[in-house]
Design an enzyme around this catalytic site. Sequence first.
Site, mmCIF file in Angstrom:
data_model
loop_
_atom_site.group_PDB
_atom_site.id
_atom_site.type_symbol
_atom_site.label_atom_id
_atom_site.label_comp_id
_atom_site.label_asym_id
_atom_site.label_seq_id
_atom_site.Cartn_x
_atom_site.Cartn_y
_atom_site.Cartn_z
ATOM 1 N N PRO A 1 -5.277 41.632 -41.614
ATOM 2 C CA PRO A 1 -4.018 41.117 -41.073
ATOM 3 C C PRO A 1 -2.882 42.130 -41.201
ATOM 4 O O PRO A 1 -2.750 42.793 -42.230
ATOM 5 C CB PRO A 1 -3.751 39.865 -41.905
ATOM 6 C CG PRO A 1 -4.622 39.967 -43.094
ATOM 7 C CD PRO A 1 -5.765 40.844 -42.742
ATOM 8 N N GLU A 2 -2.087 42.246 -40.142
ATOM 9 C CA GLU A 2 -0.932 43.137 -40.161
ATOM 10 C C GLU A 2 0.336 42.281 -40.145
ATOM 11 O O GLU A 2 0.250 41.062 -40.256
ATOM 12 C CB GLU A 2 -0.996 44.079 -38.948
ATOM 13 C CG GLU A 2 -2.280 44.894 -38.928
ATOM 14 C CD GLU A 2 -2.387 45.844 -37.732
ATOM 15 O OE1 GLU A 2 -1.356 46.267 -37.192
ATOM 16 O OE2 GLU A 2 -3.531 46.145 -37.332
ATOM 17 N N LYS B 1 2.661 43.646 -45.900
ATOM 18 C CA LYS B 1 1.545 42.788 -45.491
ATOM 19 C C LYS B 1 1.257 41.715 -46.539
ATOM 20 O O LYS B 1 0.150 41.194 -46.613
ATOM 21 C CB LYS B 1 0.282 43.635 -45.260
ATOM 22 C CG LYS B 1 0.423 44.648 -44.110
ATOM 23 C CD LYS B 1 -0.829 45.500 -43.983
ATOM 24 C CE LYS B 1 -0.646 46.640 -43.010
ATOM 25 N NZ LYS B 1 -1.771 47.591 -43.039
ATOM 26 N N ARG C 1 -10.124 56.307 -38.562
ATOM 27 C CA ARG C 1 -9.778 55.043 -37.908
ATOM 28 C C ARG C 1 -9.876 55.252 -36.409
ATOM 29 O O ARG C 1 -9.481 56.300 -35.911
ATOM 30 C CB ARG C 1 -8.335 54.630 -38.252
ATOM 31 C CG ARG C 1 -8.047 54.568 -39.732
ATOM 32 C CD ARG C 1 -8.750 53.432 -40.423
ATOM 33 N NE ARG C 1 -8.356 52.124 -39.923
ATOM 34 C CZ ARG C 1 -7.313 51.435 -40.367
ATOM 35 N NH1 ARG C 1 -6.551 51.935 -41.316
ATOM 36 N NH2 ARG C 1 -7.026 50.244 -39.873
#
Length: 317
Positions: A2-3, A60, A292
């Site tokens: 989750p961001e 976050k 990434r």
Amino acid sequence: MPELPEVETVARDLHRWVAGAQIVDAEVRWDRTIRHPLPPERFVAEVRGAVIQRVGRRAKSVLLHLADGRVMTVALRMTGALVVARPGTPDDRYARVVFRLADGRELRYRDVRKFGRIGLFEGGSLRVRRASGRAAPGARRRRGAVREPRAPYRVGDVFAKHGPEPLSPSFSAQRLADRLRGRSARLKTLLLDQSFIAGVGNIYADEALWQARLNPLRPADTLSAEEVRRLHRSIRKVLRLGITNRGASFSDYVGADGEPGENAERLAVYRRSGAPCLRCGRPIQRLVIGQRSSHFCPHCQPAWSPRAPAAAGSCGP
Ligand SMILES: [Zn+2]
């Protein structure tokens, strides 16, 4: 993972459901979920009787502000979720910490992969400090030295190394320009750096760069003033849109009401490699930067070369 928009969605939902609720007891089922204070029995003793005044967010993490000024931080990490269970709801084998509320409900912290962390800290300012990325007090210790816990350990210390909140009114284009100056890192790498800017992860970094028509490999200090303004606008736009759509759901993330967010279907580039760019129709490409994956449109986000400074993309606005 989750961001900012996903965590903000969880915090807003949770505020509606637990603001004003009193925690009468807690049960820690996975010790390592508790970050502070330790041992977990102490955490339980200290949280007992606390009244949740409001629920917010920093970076976050979900923040439960208690009526006595203390703050409980919940870092959801990969698979953490906060679920409010009515009396009689069947137990959850993935609940790592269970808070029993005075009205009979339970606030359950469920986490399949167990990377999330919960802490209880003294209150204090959450503002970004002026000092550059130095380690938090007490973070470093000599080998063999006994680490004395700093008392009181304040919530500000937890976030001391985090950069500014991108949706805060004080996060101006000028402030972004100041932070980019002298940074040779690639834009994508820098946007993922939580000490540079808080809350942005892989999804929203890709979306912001596409929106701003900037190549993810672009060195940060090569941006023109206009490009910085575009990046600033784009970061805020994609995060706000993410919140409006209640976050993107990939893998285990769900909102506090158990409903998946809708933003995943509305993303422009993230996980759309091969699909047509929503702006120019050419295929979105995937590139691995710092382990990434990055998704971008090579046409709308052209590579930058030092010999062609600030070349305007040929795409429309
Ligand atoms: Zn394009």
